[in-house]
Design a protein around this motif. Structure first.
Motif, PDB file in Angstrom:
ATOM      1  N   LYS A 119      13.581  -0.423   3.223  1.00 31.39           N
ATOM      2  CA  LYS A 119      12.557   0.044   2.270  1.00 31.39           C
ATOM      3  C   LYS A 119      11.125  -0.048   2.774  1.00 31.39           C
ATOM      4  O   LYS A 119      10.172  -0.190   1.992  1.00 31.39           O
ATOM      5  CB  LYS A 119      12.667  -0.685   0.908  1.00 31.39           C
ATOM      6  CG  LYS A 119      14.026  -0.750   0.295  1.00 31.39           C
ATOM      7  CD  LYS A 119      14.911   0.426   0.558  1.00 31.39           C
ATOM      8  CE  LYS A 119      14.521   1.684  -0.162  1.00 31.39           C
ATOM      9  NZ  LYS A 119      15.403   2.821   0.286  1.00 31.39           N
ATOM     10  N   GLY A 167       9.808   2.372   4.766  1.00 31.61           N
ATOM     11  CA  GLY A 167       9.341   3.701   5.149  1.00 31.61           C
ATOM     12  C   GLY A 167      10.101   4.280   6.334  1.00 31.61           C
ATOM     13  O   GLY A 167       9.587   5.149   7.049  1.00 31.61           O
ATOM     14  N   THR A 168      11.338   3.854   6.505  1.00 36.41           N
ATOM     15  CA  THR A 168      12.139   4.285   7.656  1.00 36.41           C
ATOM     16  C   THR A 168      12.358   5.806   7.673  1.00 36.41           C
ATOM     17  O   THR A 168      12.174   6.452   8.707  1.00 36.41           O
ATOM     18  CB  THR A 168      13.522   3.592   7.636  1.00 36.41           C
ATOM     19  OG1 THR A 168      13.381   2.284   7.081  1.00 36.41           O
ATOM     20  CG2 THR A 168      14.118   3.512   9.024  1.00 36.41           C
ATOM     21  N   HIS A 169      12.740   6.357   6.521  1.00 35.23           N
ATOM     22  CA  HIS A 169      12.990   7.811   6.472  1.00 35.23           C
ATOM     23  C   HIS A 169      11.722   8.593   6.836  1.00 35.23           C
ATOM     24  O   HIS A 169      11.769   9.580   7.564  1.00 35.23           O
ATOM     25  CB  HIS A 169      13.447   8.230   5.066  1.00 35.23           C
ATOM     26  CG  HIS A 169      14.846   7.819   4.734  1.00 35.23           C
ATOM     27  ND1 HIS A 169      15.178   6.521   4.403  1.00 35.23           N
ATOM     28  CD2 HIS A 169      16.009   8.522   4.715  1.00 35.23           C
ATOM     29  CE1 HIS A 169      16.480   6.456   4.170  1.00 35.23           C
ATOM     30  NE2 HIS A 169      17.016   7.642   4.364  1.00 35.23           N
ATOM     31  N   ARG A 173       5.992  -3.246   6.005  1.00 35.21           N
ATOM     32  CA  ARG A 173       5.385  -2.873   4.717  1.00 35.21           C
ATOM     33  C   ARG A 173       5.150  -4.153   3.924  1.00 35.21           C
ATOM     34  O   ARG A 173       5.927  -5.111   4.059  1.00 35.21           O
ATOM     35  CB  ARG A 173       6.344  -1.955   3.960  1.00 35.21           C
ATOM     36  CG  ARG A 173       5.780  -1.379   2.682  1.00 35.21           C
ATOM     37  CD  ARG A 173       6.806  -0.532   1.947  1.00 35.21           C
ATOM     38  NE  ARG A 173       6.203   0.206   0.870  1.00 35.21           N
ATOM     39  CZ  ARG A 173       6.870   0.916  -0.037  1.00 35.21           C
ATOM     40  NH1 ARG A 173       8.190   1.005   0.065  1.00 35.21           N
ATOM     41  NH2 ARG A 173       6.251   1.552  -1.012  1.00 35.21           N
ATOM     42  N   SER A 193      10.789  -1.788  -4.218  1.00 36.51           N
ATOM     43  CA  SER A 193      11.521  -0.630  -3.707  1.00 36.51           C
ATOM     44  C   SER A 193      12.998  -0.969  -3.507  1.00 36.51           C
ATOM     45  O   SER A 193      13.888  -0.191  -3.872  1.00 36.51           O
ATOM     46  CB  SER A 193      10.878  -0.192  -2.380  1.00 36.51           C
ATOM     47  OG  SER A 193      11.493   0.964  -1.892  1.00 36.51           O
ATOM     48  N   TYR A 196       3.231   0.572   7.011  1.00 33.19           N
ATOM     49  CA  TYR A 196       3.403   1.646   6.024  1.00 33.19           C
ATOM     50  C   TYR A 196       2.061   2.002   5.373  1.00 33.19           C
ATOM     51  O   TYR A 196       1.710   3.173   5.242  1.00 33.19           O
ATOM     52  CB  TYR A 196       4.407   1.168   4.962  1.00 33.19           C
ATOM     53  CG  TYR A 196       4.677   2.130   3.839  1.00 33.19           C
ATOM     54  CD1 TYR A 196       5.756   3.017   3.886  1.00 33.19           C
ATOM     55  CD2 TYR A 196       3.861   2.152   2.697  1.00 33.19           C
ATOM     56  CE1 TYR A 196       6.012   3.891   2.842  1.00 33.19           C
ATOM     57  CE2 TYR A 196       4.103   3.021   1.652  1.00 33.19           C
ATOM     58  CZ  TYR A 196       5.169   3.886   1.726  1.00 33.19           C
ATOM     59  OH  TYR A 196       5.426   4.757   0.689  1.00 33.19           O
ATOM     60  N   THR A 246       5.774  16.209   5.901  1.00 34.97           N
ATOM     61  CA  THR A 246       6.361  14.875   5.667  1.00 34.97           C
ATOM     62  C   THR A 246       5.789  14.219   4.412  1.00 34.97           C
ATOM     63  O   THR A 246       5.855  13.002   4.268  1.00 34.97           O
ATOM     64  CB  THR A 246       6.145  13.956   6.895  1.00 34.97           C
ATOM     65  OG1 THR A 246       4.748  13.899   7.197  1.00 34.97           O
ATOM     66  CG2 THR A 246       6.910  14.438   8.108  1.00 34.97           C
ATOM     67  N   ARG A 253      11.261   7.605  -4.004  1.00 34.68           N
ATOM     68  CA  ARG A 253      10.981   7.123  -5.353  1.00 34.68           C
ATOM     69  C   ARG A 253       9.517   7.393  -5.675  1.00 34.68           C
ATOM     70  O   ARG A 253       9.185   8.457  -6.153  1.00 34.68           O
ATOM     71  CB  ARG A 253      11.331   5.623  -5.443  1.00 34.68           C
ATOM     72  CG  ARG A 253      11.474   5.068  -6.847  1.00 34.68           C
ATOM     73  CD  ARG A 253      11.769   3.575  -6.792  1.00 34.68           C
ATOM     74  NE  ARG A 253      10.686   2.830  -6.163  1.00 34.68           N
ATOM     75  CZ  ARG A 253       9.686   2.232  -6.812  1.00 34.68           C
ATOM     76  NH1 ARG A 253       9.665   2.268  -8.123  1.00 34.68           N
ATOM     77  NH2 ARG A 253       8.742   1.588  -6.161  1.00 34.68           N
ATOM     78  N   LYS A 254       8.617   6.453  -5.343  1.00 34.78           N
ATOM     79  CA  LYS A 254       7.190   6.672  -5.638  1.00 34.78           C
ATOM     80  C   LYS A 254       6.371   6.908  -4.378  1.00 34.78           C
ATOM     81  O   LYS A 254       5.442   7.684  -4.356  1.00 34.78           O
ATOM     82  CB  LYS A 254       6.623   5.469  -6.384  1.00 34.78           C
ATOM     83  CG  LYS A 254       7.116   5.369  -7.807  1.00 34.78           C
ATOM     84  CD  LYS A 254       6.216   4.420  -8.586  1.00 34.78           C
ATOM     85  CE  LYS A 254       6.502   4.501 -10.062  1.00 34.78           C
ATOM     86  NZ  LYS A 254       5.687   3.534 -10.822  1.00 34.78           N
ATOM     87  N   GLY A 255       6.697   6.135  -3.339  1.00 31.66           N
ATOM     88  CA  GLY A 255       6.010   6.344  -2.065  1.00 31.66           C
ATOM     89  C   GLY A 255       4.550   5.949  -2.072  1.00 31.66           C
ATOM     90  O   GLY A 255       3.731   6.592  -1.412  1.00 31.66           O
TER      91      GLY A 255
HETATM   92  P1  A3P Z   1       9.261   3.317  -2.914  1.00 40.11           P
HETATM   93  O1  A3P Z   1      10.599   2.881  -3.411  1.00 40.11           O
HETATM   94  O2  A3P Z   1       8.216   2.252  -3.075  1.00 40.11           O
HETATM   95  O3  A3P Z   1       8.821   4.607  -3.472  1.00 40.11           O
HETATM   96  P2  A3P Z   1      13.130   3.476   3.582  1.00 40.11           P
HETATM   97  O4  A3P Z   1      13.032   4.861   4.109  1.00 40.11           O
HETATM   98  O5  A3P Z   1      12.881   2.425   4.622  1.00 40.11           O
HETATM   99  O6  A3P Z   1      14.373   3.284   2.811  1.00 40.11           O
HETATM  100  O7  A3P Z   1      11.906   3.285   2.567  1.00 40.11           O
HETATM  101  C1  A3P Z   1      11.895   3.911   1.302  1.00 40.11           C
HETATM  102  C2  A3P Z   1      10.488   3.825   0.742  1.00 40.11           C
HETATM  103  O8  A3P Z   1       9.643   4.741   1.467  1.00 40.11           O
HETATM  104  C3  A3P Z   1      10.441   4.266  -0.722  1.00 40.11           C
HETATM  105  O9  A3P Z   1       9.381   3.539  -1.334  1.00 40.11           O
HETATM  106  C4  A3P Z   1      10.114   5.738  -0.567  1.00 40.11           C
HETATM  107  O10 A3P Z   1       9.606   6.334  -1.717  1.00 40.11           O
HETATM  108  C5  A3P Z   1       9.102   5.687   0.564  1.00 40.11           C
HETATM  109  N1  A3P Z   1       8.978   7.005   1.217  1.00 40.11           N
HETATM  110  C6  A3P Z   1       9.965   7.846   1.574  1.00 40.11           C
HETATM  111  N2  A3P Z   1       9.465   8.991   2.051  1.00 40.11           N
HETATM  112  C7  A3P Z   1       8.128   8.865   2.004  1.00 40.11           C
HETATM  113  C8  A3P Z   1       7.048   9.736   2.354  1.00 40.11           C
HETATM  114  N3  A3P Z   1       7.276  10.965   2.822  1.00 40.11           N
HETATM  115  N4  A3P Z   1       5.792   9.289   2.164  1.00 40.11           N
HETATM  116  C9  A3P Z   1       5.563   8.041   1.675  1.00 40.11           C
HETATM  117  N5  A3P Z   1       6.541   7.186   1.308  1.00 40.11           N
HETATM  118  C10 A3P Z   1       7.803   7.588   1.472  1.00 40.11           C
END
Ligand code: A3P
Length: 285
Positions: free
Chosen positions: A56, A58-60, A128, A136, A194, A228, A247-249
């Motif tokens: 959680k 910001g890996t994706h 983060r 998250s 992050y 992105t 989710r919220k980001g």
């Molecule tokens: P929140 O749950 O606080 O919204 P991971 O990829 O490591 O699982 O992390 C997920 C977190 O990164 C989530 O945080 C998600 O919303 C946020 N995230 C995913 N894509 C994002 C983007 N394009 N910009 C900013 N935050 C992002």
């Protein structure tokens, strides 16, 4: 012989998180997961890049950014970090991918293949602030069917930071990586935050480009930013969208979740456990 078995780990209210205990290491019970031994034996190429994060963080997002910076292309497909998520999918799933690959993991260095260190491949770590990570993680675990978690927030925070849940404690993870950097000064590691990427994505992308040894124009960086955003990724990445990754980001959602007492408890714990860690985390922007 592998000692992996499924366990139901209780939170402070008795609600459980179904997890895999693999020789003492707790992780999600992914159906095709190769286990720690499987991850350890993955063949590492000299030009592989590791993306290492606590869950959680910001890996994706950073996977997609790095992928586009690396290839120099704006990619509009539904591929996510799960394609090369080492504890999630067997090696066969990414063994044939073209180099350079970006391999992802939430595991500690000691559970990754030895060749990450031996071959000194490039490692990007994304950190983060732990309060937003906790919020998250809670929201994510409740939506992840294989975890079967129905617990309440008030019962989640304490065991999370005591390291009782999958992947252990955020603090141990961060301290471990700081130690890895200290004891392996010739391992190329880029540490990103992050919050910094949220604050100034172009600046942080320039750092990534420099680290990867690629040159990209400002116009290209601007296109990567557009491709992105949360909205763009939510639209493109179908699988991740289904499991509620996007989710919220933002930065600071923890203020909507932490009670005053939880915040005081956490700040105290942070002081105790992170005294020797000089990293500065941003809790608001
Ligand atoms: P929140 O749950 O606080 O919204 P991971 O990829 O490591 O699982 O992390 C997920 C977190 O990164 C989530 O945080 C998600 O919303 C946020 N995230 C995913 N894509 C994002 C983007 N394009 N910009 C900013 N935050 C992002």
């Amino acid at each position: 012989m592998s000692q992996a078995h499924v366990v139901d780990v209780p939170d402070d209210g008795g609600d459980t998180l179904t997890s895999l205990n693999d020789n003492g290491v707790l992780m999600p019970n992914f159906p095709d997961g190769p286990g720690i031994q499987g991850v350890r034996s993955v063949k590492i190429r000299n030009d592989d890049i590791m993306l290492c994060t606590y869950s959680k963080s910001g890996t994706h997002w950073l996977f997609e950014i790095t992928r586009e910076l690396l290839t120099g292309e704006i990619i509009e497909d539904d591929v996510t970090m799960s394609q090369t998520f080492m504890e999630f999918c067997p090696e066969e799933g990414y063994a044939d991918l073209q180099s350079p690959r970006i391999l992802c993991s939430h595991l500690l260095m000691k559970h990754l293949p030895e060749d990450v260190l031996n071959k000194k491949i490039k490692v990007i770590t994304v950190l983060r602030n732990p309060k937003d990570v906790a919020v998250s993680f809670y929201n994510f675990l409740k939506k992840l069917p294989l975890v079967r978690y129905k617990g309440q927030w008030k019962n989640f925070l304490n065991p999370l930071f005591q390291g009782k849940f999958m992947y252990g404690s955020w603090m141990d993870y961060v301290i471990d990586w700081e130690q890895v950097k200290k004891t392996n000064p010739d391992l190329p590691v880029l540490t990103l935050f992050y919050e910094d990427v949220k604050q100034d994505q172009t600046r942080e992308m320039r750092r990534i480009c420099e680290f990867l040894g690629v040159e990209r124009t400002d116009a290209f960086l601007s296109r990567v930013c557009d491709n992105t955003t949360m909205t763009a990724m939510r639209t493109l990445k179908n699988t991740a969208r289904q499991i509620a990754v996007f989710r919220k980001g933002g930065v600071g959602d923890w203020k909507n979740w932490f009670t005053v007492a939880q915040n005081e408890w956490f700040d105290q714990l942070y002081q105790e456990k992170m005294t020797d860690c000089h990293l500065q985390f941003k809790y608001t922007l």
